[in-house]
Enzyme design. Structure first.
Site, PDB file in Angstrom:
ATOM      1  N   GLU A  30      14.021  10.817  -4.058  1.00 15.38           N
ATOM      2  CA  GLU A  30      12.591  10.490  -4.063  1.00 15.38           C
ATOM      3  C   GLU A  30      12.060  10.565  -2.648  1.00 15.38           C
ATOM      4  O   GLU A  30      12.823  10.519  -1.677  1.00 15.38           O
ATOM      5  CB  GLU A  30      12.339   9.107  -4.663  1.00 15.38           C
ATOM      6  CG  GLU A  30      12.422   9.115  -6.173  1.00 15.38           C
ATOM      7  CD  GLU A  30      11.805   7.884  -6.814  1.00 15.38           C
ATOM      8  OE1 GLU A  30      10.611   7.928  -7.146  1.00 15.38           O
ATOM      9  OE2 GLU A  30      12.520   6.899  -6.986  1.00 15.38           O
TER      10      GLU A  30
ATOM     11  N   HIS B 145      -1.196   1.278  -6.864  1.00 16.80           N
ATOM     12  CA  HIS B 145       0.126   1.223  -7.484  1.00 16.80           C
ATOM     13  C   HIS B 145       0.913  -0.036  -7.149  1.00 16.80           C
ATOM     14  O   HIS B 145       1.517  -0.650  -8.024  1.00 16.80           O
ATOM     15  CB  HIS B 145       0.918   2.449  -7.008  1.00 16.80           C
ATOM     16  CG  HIS B 145       2.250   2.609  -7.663  1.00 16.80           C
ATOM     17  ND1 HIS B 145       2.404   2.610  -9.031  1.00 16.80           N
ATOM     18  CD2 HIS B 145       3.487   2.771  -7.144  1.00 16.80           C
ATOM     19  CE1 HIS B 145       3.690   2.780  -9.319  1.00 16.80           C
ATOM     20  NE2 HIS B 145       4.372   2.857  -8.188  1.00 16.80           N
TER      21      HIS B 145
ATOM     22  N   HIS C 255      -0.404   5.269  -5.507  1.00 22.29           N
ATOM     23  CA  HIS C 255       0.555   6.282  -5.946  1.00 22.29           C
ATOM     24  C   HIS C 255      -0.186   7.601  -5.989  1.00 22.29           C
ATOM     25  O   HIS C 255      -1.297   7.687  -6.505  1.00 22.29           O
ATOM     26  CB  HIS C 255       1.112   5.941  -7.335  1.00 22.29           C
ATOM     27  CG  HIS C 255       2.328   6.740  -7.678  1.00 22.29           C
ATOM     28  ND1 HIS C 255       2.268   8.070  -7.983  1.00 22.29           N
ATOM     29  CD2 HIS C 255       3.630   6.401  -7.740  1.00 22.29           C
ATOM     30  CE1 HIS C 255       3.494   8.512  -8.228  1.00 22.29           C
ATOM     31  NE2 HIS C 255       4.334   7.514  -8.080  1.00 22.29           N
TER      32      HIS C 255
ATOM     33  N   ARG D 222       5.670   0.855   1.034  1.00 19.04           N
ATOM     34  CA  ARG D 222       6.934   0.664   0.319  1.00 19.04           C
ATOM     35  C   ARG D 222       7.676   1.984   0.116  1.00 19.04           C
ATOM     36  O   ARG D 222       7.073   2.990  -0.281  1.00 19.04           O
ATOM     37  CB  ARG D 222       6.622   0.055  -1.047  1.00 19.04           C
ATOM     38  CG  ARG D 222       7.819  -0.158  -1.923  1.00 19.04           C
ATOM     39  CD  ARG D 222       7.374  -0.639  -3.284  1.00 19.04           C
ATOM     40  NE  ARG D 222       6.709   0.426  -4.007  1.00 19.04           N
ATOM     41  CZ  ARG D 222       7.128   0.924  -5.158  1.00 19.04           C
ATOM     42  NH1 ARG D 222       8.211   0.458  -5.736  1.00 19.04           N
ATOM     43  NH2 ARG D 222       6.459   1.888  -5.771  1.00 19.04           N
TER      44      ARG D 222
ATOM     45  N   ARG E 144       4.511   8.309   0.433  1.00 14.50           N
ATOM     46  CA  ARG E 144       3.391   8.144  -0.486  1.00 14.50           C
ATOM     47  C   ARG E 144       2.016   8.100   0.154  1.00 14.50           C
ATOM     48  O   ARG E 144       1.092   8.729  -0.338  1.00 14.50           O
ATOM     49  CB  ARG E 144       3.527   6.770  -1.126  1.00 14.50           C
ATOM     50  CG  ARG E 144       4.243   6.765  -2.314  1.00 14.50           C
ATOM     51  CD  ARG E 144       4.254   5.573  -3.077  1.00 14.50           C
ATOM     52  NE  ARG E 144       5.323   5.936  -4.001  1.00 14.50           N
ATOM     53  CZ  ARG E 144       5.910   5.112  -4.785  1.00 14.50           C
ATOM     54  NH1 ARG E 144       5.550   3.859  -4.781  1.00 14.50           N
ATOM     55  NH2 ARG E 144       6.843   5.514  -5.605  1.00 14.50           N
TER      56      ARG E 144
HETATM   57  C1  LIG Z   1       3.971   2.954 -13.823  1.00 13.06           C
HETATM   58  C2  LIG Z   1       4.872   2.313 -12.809  1.00 13.06           C
HETATM   59  C3  LIG Z   1       6.048   2.938 -12.427  1.00 13.06           C
HETATM   60  C4  LIG Z   1       6.896   2.324 -11.480  1.00 13.06           C
HETATM   61  N1  LIG Z   1       8.087   2.922 -11.166  1.00 13.06           N
HETATM   62  C5  LIG Z   1       8.954   2.256 -10.362  1.00 13.06           C
HETATM   63  C6  LIG Z   1      10.274   2.775 -10.137  1.00 13.06           C
HETATM   64  O1  LIG Z   1      10.646   3.818 -10.651  1.00 13.06           O
HETATM   65  N2  LIG Z   1      11.114   2.054  -9.332  1.00 13.06           N
HETATM   66  C7  LIG Z   1      10.748   0.876  -8.727  1.00 13.06           C
HETATM   67  O2  LIG Z   1      11.564   0.271  -8.009  1.00 13.06           O
HETATM   68  N3  LIG Z   1       9.502   0.370  -8.948  1.00 13.06           N
HETATM   69  C8  LIG Z   1       8.619   1.011  -9.750  1.00 13.06           C
HETATM   70  N4  LIG Z   1       7.375   0.478  -9.974  1.00 13.06           N
HETATM   71  C9  LIG Z   1       7.040  -0.827  -9.383  1.00 13.06           C
HETATM   72  C10 LIG Z   1       7.787  -1.903 -10.168  1.00 13.06           C
HETATM   73  O3  LIG Z   1       7.768  -1.592 -11.534  1.00 13.06           O
HETATM   74  C11 LIG Z   1       7.173  -3.283  -9.967  1.00 13.06           C
HETATM   75  O4  LIG Z   1       6.917  -3.528  -8.609  1.00 13.06           O
HETATM   76  C12 LIG Z   1       8.136  -4.345 -10.485  1.00 13.06           C
HETATM   77  O5  LIG Z   1       8.493  -4.057 -11.825  1.00 13.06           O
HETATM   78  C13 LIG Z   1       7.521  -5.720 -10.383  1.00 13.06           C
HETATM   79  O6  LIG Z   1       8.369  -6.613 -11.032  1.00 13.06           O
HETATM   80  P1  LIG Z   1       7.955  -8.135 -11.127  1.00 13.06           P
HETATM   81  O7  LIG Z   1       9.018  -8.806 -11.918  1.00 13.06           O
HETATM   82  O8  LIG Z   1       7.642  -8.636  -9.788  1.00 13.06           O
HETATM   83  O9  LIG Z   1       6.565  -8.118 -11.941  1.00 13.06           O
HETATM   84  P2  LIG Z   1       6.206  -7.545 -13.383  1.00 13.06           P
HETATM   85  O10 LIG Z   1       7.260  -6.690 -13.938  1.00 13.06           O
HETATM   86  O11 LIG Z   1       4.849  -6.978 -13.293  1.00 13.06           O
HETATM   87  O12 LIG Z   1       6.144  -8.857 -14.277  1.00 13.06           O
HETATM   88  C14 LIG Z   1       5.097  -9.796 -14.117  1.00 13.06           C
HETATM   89  C15 LIG Z   1       5.228 -10.844 -15.191  1.00 13.06           C
HETATM   90  O13 LIG Z   1       4.316 -11.913 -14.919  1.00 13.06           O
HETATM   91  C16 LIG Z   1       3.558 -12.207 -16.079  1.00 13.06           C
HETATM   92  N5  LIG Z   1       2.302 -12.823 -15.641  1.00 13.06           N
HETATM   93  C17 LIG Z   1       1.367 -12.335 -14.786  1.00 13.06           C
HETATM   94  N6  LIG Z   1       0.382 -13.237 -14.609  1.00 13.06           N
HETATM   95  C18 LIG Z   1       0.699 -14.310 -15.360  1.00 13.06           C
HETATM   96  C19 LIG Z   1       0.080 -15.568 -15.599  1.00 13.06           C
HETATM   97  N7  LIG Z   1      -1.075 -15.926 -15.028  1.00 13.06           N
HETATM   98  N8  LIG Z   1       0.689 -16.435 -16.452  1.00 13.06           N
HETATM   99  C20 LIG Z   1       1.861 -16.108 -17.063  1.00 13.06           C
HETATM  100  N9  LIG Z   1       2.487 -14.919 -16.875  1.00 13.06           N
HETATM  101  C21 LIG Z   1       1.915 -14.058 -16.035  1.00 13.06           C
HETATM  102  C22 LIG Z   1       3.445 -10.862 -16.769  1.00 13.06           C
HETATM  103  O14 LIG Z   1       3.064 -11.002 -18.107  1.00 13.06           O
HETATM  104  C23 LIG Z   1       4.872 -10.355 -16.584  1.00 13.06           C
HETATM  105  O15 LIG Z   1       5.748 -10.974 -17.493  1.00 13.06           O
HETATM  106  C24 LIG Z   1       6.522   1.083 -10.905  1.00 13.06           C
HETATM  107  C25 LIG Z   1       5.327   0.475 -11.286  1.00 13.06           C
HETATM  108  C26 LIG Z   1       4.503   1.067 -12.234  1.00 13.06           C
HETATM  109  C27 LIG Z   1       3.233   0.368 -12.644  1.00 13.06           C
END
Ligand SMILES: Cc1cc2nc3c(=O)[nH]c(=O)nc-3n(C[C@H](O)[C@H](O)[C@H](O)COP(=O)(O)OP(=O)(O)OC[C@H]3O[C@@H](n4cnc5c(N)ncnc54)[C@H](O)[C@@H]3O)c2cc1C
Length: 524
Positions: free
Chosen positions: A120, A355, A248, A390, A294
């Protein structure tokens, strides 16, 4: 399902993407009683679910030092060296132990003895492991299935955190003001009954993900509105680096496609960016061509779009792939085909989209914030790992590493004593006459927030644009605060209150930093 209005637990985890799920799993193994809440109706719904490209490990002929260099180069040198060290030295081991051994994630292999390492942008080695282009979905589903096996874990969907519960702020006891501030749980709205519950916990972990959806165009699901930043800010935790919003470069441009991302691995596997006329252009912007970081690719696309007066550019994999595209990118292939684009035969129209938020709630190497009792992990945190920008595919790993580390820290320092009695804490206050919510007002307020940020605080910022954004958003904030106080409790109005605060945090941070660096670009 939670039935009482007041609950107590050893640990409250808000959010169950990869970060929250990793924290819950680690705590569950130690026997702590854990409540995990998510505002989504389905436990799996999160940004994690949509991650396509993969997760960073170390490839062949690869070393932690090389990974560190790549992270710091992409982050424009303002990364926190301690956080970079933690990720580079512990990441691979956690991937092997938790994802491969415990969750049994079927990462793609190039041969029976070797994982398939993808390339990547910004990486000097092929080191991204993946489950084709549904890596996030597979990881998330397996985490949830595993957590369900632990009787000491309660997974609660359809519950929205409204505010962190802090003393002395939420205490009725005037003596509490002489004690240091502490987070002791959260007020949580049951989306179905519309009633607010109080969940007490000596340790609260915020894992609410990012805020891409406060911008008009985003790769994130529409619920990704940064609630955690707003709640932590109100609770008094320190927030940093909110100006570094990563865009992104390539999300699908199509009238009916709602935020569908075309992973950077597509360029990693040889695809080239082209103008609508079919001319490549990245070689004019960076020595690294199509594999530039990016932020550089995003600004190049933006410039090309402005110069050619076009709403999109093209991403051509069909002319360059030396492999079977539907096999390597089944999800992207299927989704584009659904919109009438056969990526094996024609280029994909793409535009940049908000993103990832490199800033967030300041967290140390164990996920501790500046507020006692509150830990923060995953995208909502700012460990300083990403600096100003990032490196691709490091965020899933950051969630896994910090989620696990935060719980390890809590378990080894566990102290259930908190300086409050439940009876001292204010119950949620409902206005006497609750106003019904008019969806037209909510929709219009969101449109204003999203388009203001996109146009004035987006890919290319200027002082004038940012000042204008601040004034417009500030005015809207007063209106929304008033609306919030008088309206019936509803996840939509709670989201709007969080959203306007996040929009202002981004704008203020961007105004305060005149130096263009990484994902923050201010034109003179
Ligand atoms: C389309 C896309 C592709 C990506 N591809 C990659 C990749 O290939 N590799 C990589 O490393 N990263 C990638 N990323 C980034 C990565 O997916 C995210 O940064 C990462 O998954 C974030 O994880 P997290 O657990 O912090 O949050 P999230 O996975 O977003 O989880 C957040 C959680 O909090 C909950 N929540 C939010 N607000 C509240 C509230 N007020 N009350 C209760 N619950 C709440 C949500 O419902 C969810 O359960 C990508 C992102 C996107 C959008």
């Amino acid at each position: 399902m939670v039935e009482d209005k007041t609950l107590k637990t050893d640990m409250l985890v808000i959010g169950c993407g990869i970060a929250g799920a990793s924290a819950a799993l680690e705590a569950a193994k130690s026997g702590l009683k854990v409540i995990v809440i998510t505002k989504a109706a389905k436990l799996e719904e999160s940004n994690t679910f949509y991650a396509q490209g993969g997760i960073v490990s170390l490839g062949e002929d690869d070393y932690p030092e090389l990974l560190k260099d790549d992270i710091i180069k992409t982050g424009d040198g303002i990364n926190n060296p301690q956080a970079v060290e933690v990720l580079a030295s512990e990441g691979k081991e956690m991937v092997e132990k938790i994802l491969m051994k415990e969750l049994n994630i079927p990462f793609a292999r190039s041969s029976p003895d070797s994982l398939d390492y993808a390339q990547e942008a910004g990486h000097s080695r092929r080191r991204i492991i993946h489950v084709k282009d549904t890596t996030g979905q597979t990881i998330e589903e397996r985490f949830i299935a595993t957590l369900k096996k632990y009787p000491n874990v309660t997974l609660v969907s359809n519950h929205t955190a409204v505010d962190l519960l802090t003393v002395p702020h939420h205490s009725k006891n005037p003596i509490a003001y002489y004690r240091p501030p502490q987070c002791i749980g959260a007020y949580v709205l049951d989306n179905q009954t519309r009633k607010v519950k109080t969940i007490f916990a000596p340790y609260t972990i915020l894992a609410t993900g990012g805020c891409g959806a406060v911008f008009l165009y985003t790769s994130n699901p529409q619920d990704s509105i940064g609630a955690g930043y707003a709640m932590a800010h109100r609770a008094g935790a320190r927030i940093v680096n909110m100006e570094y919003i990563q865009f992104h470069p390539t999300s699908l441009y199509h009238r009916d496609a709602d935020s569908f991302l075309i992973s950077e691995t597509v360029r990693g596997e040889g695809a080239r960016l082209k103008t609508k006329e079919g001319k490549t252009f990245m070689e004019r912007y960076s020595d690294k061509g199509d594999l530039a970081p990016r932020d550089e690719v995003t600004r190049a696309i933006y410039e090309e779009m402005v110069n050619t007066n076009s709403n999109y550019v093209l991403l051509d994999i069909a002319s360059y792939a030396k492999f079977e595209i539907p096999k390597r990118f089944p999800n992207i292939y299927r989704t584009c085909l659904k919109y009438g684009i056969d990526i094996t035969k024609e280029p994909i129209p793409v535009v940049p989209a908000a993103h990832y938020c490199c800033g967030g709630v300041l967290a140390d190497e164990w996920g501790r914030t500046t507020l006692k009792g509150l830990y923060v992990i995953g995208e909502v945190s700012c460990t300083g790992l990403h600096g100003a920008n990032r490196l691709a595919s490091t965020s899933l790993l950051e969630g896994l590493v910090w989620g696990t580390r935060a719980s390890k820290h809590i378990v080894s320092h566990y102290d259930p004593a908190t300086p409050y009695k439940a009876s001292e804490i204010h119950k949620w206050y409902y206005p006497e006459k609750e106003e019904e919510i008019d969806p037209a007002l909510i929709n219009q307020d969101w449109l204003t927030i999203r388009s203001t940020l996109w146009n004035y605080a987006g890919i290319i910022r200027t002082k004038k644009r940012l000042e204008r954004a601040r004034a417009d958003l500030d005015y809207l904030r007063h209106r929304i605060e008033k609306f919030y106080k008088e309206a019936e409790m509803d996840p939509k109005i709670v989201g709007l209150k969080h959203g306007i605060q996040v929009a202002l945090m981004i704008t203020h941070a961007a105004i305060s930093n005149p130096v263009s660096r990484g994902a923050h670009f201010v034109k003179e």
